[in-house]
Design a protein around this motif. Structure first.
Motif, PDB file in Angstrom:
ATOM      1  N   ILE A 204       0.853  -1.188   0.000  1.00 50.64           N
ATOM      2  CA  ILE A 204       0.000   0.000   0.000  1.00 50.64           C
ATOM      3  C   ILE A 204       0.887   1.236   0.000  1.00 50.64           C
ATOM      4  N   LEU A 205       0.799   2.024  -1.064  1.00 48.72           N
ATOM      5  CA  LEU A 205       1.512   3.306  -1.121  1.00 48.72           C
ATOM      6  C   LEU A 205       0.685   4.359  -0.393  1.00 48.72           C
ATOM      7  N   ALA A 206       1.318   5.146   0.450  1.00 47.54           N
ATOM      8  CA  ALA A 206       0.613   6.181   1.201  1.00 47.54           C
ATOM      9  C   ALA A 206       1.425   7.459   1.213  1.00 47.54           C
ATOM     10  N   ASN A 207       0.734   8.576   0.987  1.00 48.36           N
ATOM     11  CA  ASN A 207       1.355   9.900   1.041  1.00 48.36           C
ATOM     12  C   ASN A 207       0.527  10.808   1.931  1.00 48.36           C
ATOM     13  N   ALA A 208       1.191  11.635   2.723  1.00 42.67           N
ATOM     14  CA  ALA A 208       0.513  12.605   3.573  1.00 42.67           C
ATOM     15  C   ALA A 208       1.276  13.920   3.505  1.00 42.67           C
ATOM     16  N   HIS A 352       1.516  -7.731  -4.590  1.00 37.16           N
ATOM     17  CA  HIS A 352       0.690  -6.943  -5.499  1.00 37.16           C
ATOM     18  C   HIS A 352       0.411  -5.599  -4.847  1.00 37.16           C
ATOM     19  N   LEU A 353      -0.049  -4.640  -5.632  1.00 40.24           N
ATOM     20  CA  LEU A 353      -0.385  -3.316  -5.117  1.00 40.24           C
ATOM     21  C   LEU A 353      -1.804  -3.374  -4.562  1.00 40.24           C
ATOM     22  N   GLY A 354      -1.953  -3.099  -3.270  1.00 40.52           N
ATOM     23  CA  GLY A 354      -3.258  -3.193  -2.630  1.00 40.52           C
ATOM     24  C   GLY A 354      -3.966  -1.861  -2.459  1.00 40.52           C
ATOM     25  N   GLY A 355      -3.265  -0.732  -2.703  1.00 41.63           N
ATOM     26  CA  GLY A 355      -3.901   0.570  -2.567  1.00 41.63           C
ATOM     27  C   GLY A 355      -2.901   1.694  -2.733  1.00 41.63           C
ATOM     28  N   VAL A 356      -3.391   2.845  -3.175  1.00 42.32           N
ATOM     29  CA  VAL A 356      -2.609   4.081  -3.213  1.00 42.32           C
ATOM     30  C   VAL A 356      -3.454   5.126  -2.496  1.00 42.32           C
TER      31      VAL A 356
END
Length: 422
Positions: A204-208, A352-356
């Motif tokens: 899960i890619l996350a940006n803040a 696998h990519l589970g979320g951005v």
């Protein structure tokens, strides 16, 4: 599409719109206008603008979208880092997302300008703006992540690796929200109400990001006089005002004003697009292309402008899987075909990519940066009016690298409701 946190806007209108600025300017009315600053690098060669415009229009294709806000730089950098840990068609699709109209900077070569832009914004923090930001890739019960990937992602893209706990989706959400709050400098982000089904092997890619701009020159704002913001609903709000010399352009054919307002030190600017008349942004959203925006910015000239803007705190939370899939990123979400062999050597069929996920907050206050009194007085005569009392589009860009840090649209201002219009 996830709901956005309502935007809280405070506005005030002085008795005379430009009184404060024109009075101070008259002290030195014979002073020559300052030399215009050099223009930033062109938009067409920058991956943040290319991805930002495409992602913005994908988000805005949902007609229920209100007060969109995200960081093209952080999204592009995170995807660039993940692309460095992928192979095959997964890598090709990630590279295609970062391609620009300038072939010299397409694909994998986007890493260099992205890394440089991140460094430029970090160095300008505190003096030009106050910035809190964090980026991470979370892994859920995944094979061991390569230390080479972790070190490279951190060094080039400031992307950290964080493992998610072994708990259920509620525990995952709690951990992600806690991380986002820290990344926003302690602010509470909008709740992420969509379910996060992070099964084993999910990345899960996350940006803040929280951004508060400091103007080159102080704006005036008084809380006593409320005015109407003509957005999704008509609301009573407050405004902040200043008359000065800014880059400005009017496209009469497309009925839009463009103004560029520098922040303290000139390292970063806000670019604002305002329709001539009261309308929602559907027409302007469809009209907006990288080529047209480039032409508008090239045509801006130093002009006397009286600017009235919301004193705004805009916060949004987004899940970008639907939009990124529509832009061509399809293999990464499918564990059977995703290839993240650079993230983990044992990842084939297991990652696998589970979320951005993306949390963003933009605060526009009246304050200037330090040393405003040392600036040369401006000669303001017969200023053009840029009165943003209805929906507009906003960009925050780095003037050294040209990178796009933030892009958003203000559709609705929170305040005392009058009646629905747009």
């Amino acid at each position: 599409m996830l709901p956005r946190l309502p935007v809280y806007l405070l506005f005030s209108l002085p008795v005379l719109l430009v009184q404060g600025s024109t009075t101070s300017s008259s002290k030195n009315s014979t002073a020559a206008p300052p030399s215009p600053p050099p223009r930033p690098p062109p938009l067409l060669g920058d991956p943040t603008w290319a991805l930002g415009l495409r992602l913005y229009q994908a988000l805005r294709s949902d007609l229920s979208s209100v007060n969109t806000l995200f960081s093209p730089l952080l999204v592009a950098s995170s995807l660039g880092a993940l692309g460095g840990g992928s192979a095959g068609t997964t890598a090709s699709q990630l590279q295609d997302l970062l391609k620009t109209p300038s072939p010299a900077k397409a694909g994998a070569q986007a890493a260099e300008p992205l890394s440089g832009a991140l460094k430029s914004f970090t160095e300008a923090n505190v003096t030009t703006f106050h910035l809190h930001t964090s980026s991470a890739v979370f892994s859920k019960q995944a094979p061991a992540v390569s230390q080479a990937f972790v070190k490279d992602s951190q060094a080039r893209f400031r992307l950290q690796h964080r493992p998610l706990g072994k708990g259920d989706s509620k525990a995952d959400l709690k951990q992600l929200h806690s991380w986002a709050k820290a990344g926003l400098g302690g602010l509470e982000g909008a709740p992420l109400e969509a379910k996060i089904q992070a099964k084993a092997g999910a990345l899960i890619l996350a940006n803040a990001l929280h951004f508060k701009g400091l103007w080159e020159r102080e704006f005036s704002g008084e809380s006593a006089d409320r005015r109407t913001f003509l957005g999704k609903k008509y609301t009573k709000v407050m405004m902040m005002h200043r008359a000065g010399l800014y880059r400005h352009h009017e496209d009469v054919e497309n009925m839009v004003q463009v103004v560029e307002a520098p922040l303290w030190g000139g390292k970063v600017s806000l670019v604002l697009l305002l329709p001539f008349h009261v309308e929602n942004l559907a027409r302007l959203d469809k009209l907006l292309t990288l080529e047209l925006l480039s032409k508008w910015l090239e045509k801006t000239n130093i002009t006397s402008v009286a600017i009235s803007l919301p004193k705004a705190n805009i916060t949004s939370t987004l899940s970008l899987q639907k939009q990124l899939s529509a832009l061509g990123l399809t293999d990464a979400w499918d564990q059977k075909v995703a290839d993240f062999s650079g993230v983990s050597g044992k990842s084939k069929g297991k990652l696998h990519l589970g979320g951005v996920l993306h949390w963003a907050s933009l605060e526009l206050a009246a304050q200037a940066g330090r040393g405003e009194s040392d600036l040369e007085e401006e000669k303001v005569e017969k200023p053009k009016l840029f009165y943003a009392d209805h929906p507009f589009i906003i960009f925050v860009r780095d003037n050294a690298t040209g990178a796009l840090l933030l892009m958003g649209a203000l559709d609705h201002a929170e305040g005392e409701a009058l009646h629905d219009e747009l």
